[in-house]
Scaffold this motif. Structure first.
Motif, PDB file in Angstrom:
ATOM      1  N   GLN A   1      20.556  13.804  11.270  1.00 41.97           N
ATOM      2  CA  GLN A   1      19.899  12.983  11.403  1.00 41.97           C
ATOM      3  C   GLN A   1      20.460  11.524  11.629  1.00 41.97           C
ATOM      4  O   GLN A   1      20.458  10.790  12.459  1.00 41.97           O
TER       5      GLN A   1
ATOM      6  N   THR B   1      21.493   4.783  19.124  1.00 40.52           N
ATOM      7  CA  THR B   1      21.403   3.508  19.160  1.00 40.52           C
ATOM      8  C   THR B   1      22.513   2.759  19.765  1.00 40.52           C
ATOM      9  O   THR B   1      22.499   1.670  20.454  1.00 40.52           O
TER      10      THR B   1
ATOM     11  N   LEU C   1      14.752   8.787  19.670  1.00 36.55           N
ATOM     12  CA  LEU C   1      14.236   8.507  18.478  1.00 36.55           C
ATOM     13  C   LEU C   1      13.185   8.912  17.821  1.00 36.55           C
ATOM     14  O   LEU C   1      12.938   9.510  16.745  1.00 36.55           O
TER      15      LEU C   1
ATOM     16  N   THR D   1      20.966   9.763  15.150  1.00 31.72           N
ATOM     17  CA  THR D   1      20.617   8.477  15.094  1.00 31.72           C
ATOM     18  C   THR D   1      21.316   7.243  15.652  1.00 31.72           C
ATOM     19  O   THR D   1      21.232   6.353  16.454  1.00 31.72           O
TER      20      THR D   1
END
Length: 231
Positions: free
Chosen positions: A51, A59, A92, A55
């Motif tokens: 995760q 981003t 996301l 992530t």
């Protein structure tokens, strides 16, 4: 042979193998219990690391391309219009959903283990969770660097659920109707309306002709009476 290589069949075989294997393990052996707890803990750490890594990748990319995401279907309610999201927002959101599922599964496994004394869920949840990671489109796109085309194209297509489809059909029986049958029914109704209109027009013309004939007979009778009086 293609069906045997599908992820669903493979996961089912692995699940049945784990179920059989865990029955051969002494559920009261402290060594076996500690080993299963370590396996489950490693699975949780691996999930958190996955995760965090994905992530960061999402981003950093900041992919602002827009896609249309269909709404989640709800029982007994019609589907709404699709929602526009950027690729980053969609990814996301997928990660957030996975975190929620992972948390709920962990709480359930902890309840079965500590309150009910079951050990098998620790290993089975860990192994099946790792298999889901490997099949996850997010893993294939952001970790394996595969192109987001075909089966990996966003929005991701969920696996078909026959039970959910049957429930949706029971809740919305009109949703599964045949559109061709509906069109034929509408055409038949329109045809009946046209026939009714034609019958009405013909009846009106016949009644009009009958009135003209009656008027002609009355005129002839009046002329004959006038001729008799004249004579």
């Amino acid at each position: 042979m293609a069906g045997l290589a599908s992820p669903q069949v493979r996961n089912l075989v692995i699940f049945l193998g784990l179920l059989y294997g865990m029955r051969q393990v002494d559920q009261n052996d402290p060594v076996a219990i500690n080993f299963c707890r370590i396996v489950f803990g490693l699975y949780l750490l691996l999930g958190l690391a996955f995760q965090a890594y994905v992530t960061k990748v999402v981003t950093d990319k900041k992919d602002t391309r827009e896609i249309e995401v269909p709404p989640q279907p709800a029982l007994g309610s019609p589907a709404g219009p699709p929602e526009k999201k950027t690729v980053m927002e969609y990814d996301l959101g997928q990660l957030s959903t996975q975190r929620t599922q992972m948390l709920m599964n962990s709480l359930m496994v902890a309840f079965f283990h500590f309150k009910m004394g079951q050990v098998s869920p620790l290993v089975m949840t860990s192994v099946m969770g790792i298999m889901r990671f490997l099949d996850d489109p997010m893993f294939k796109i952001h970790v394996l660097k595969n192109e987001a085309v075909g089966a990996l194209e966003r929005p991701f297509k969920a696996d078909a659920n026959p039970l959910m489809g049957w429930l949706m059909g029971q809740m919305n029986p009109e949703a599964g109707a045949n559109p061709e049958a509906d069109g034929n029914a509408e055409g038949a109704i329109e045809g009946e309306d046209e026939v009714t209109d034609d019958d009405g027009d013909s009846n009106e013309s016949n009644s009009h002709e009958a009135e003209q004939e009656e008027n002609g007979e009355d005129d002839a009778a009046e002329e004959s009476e006038e001729s008799k009086k004249t004579k």
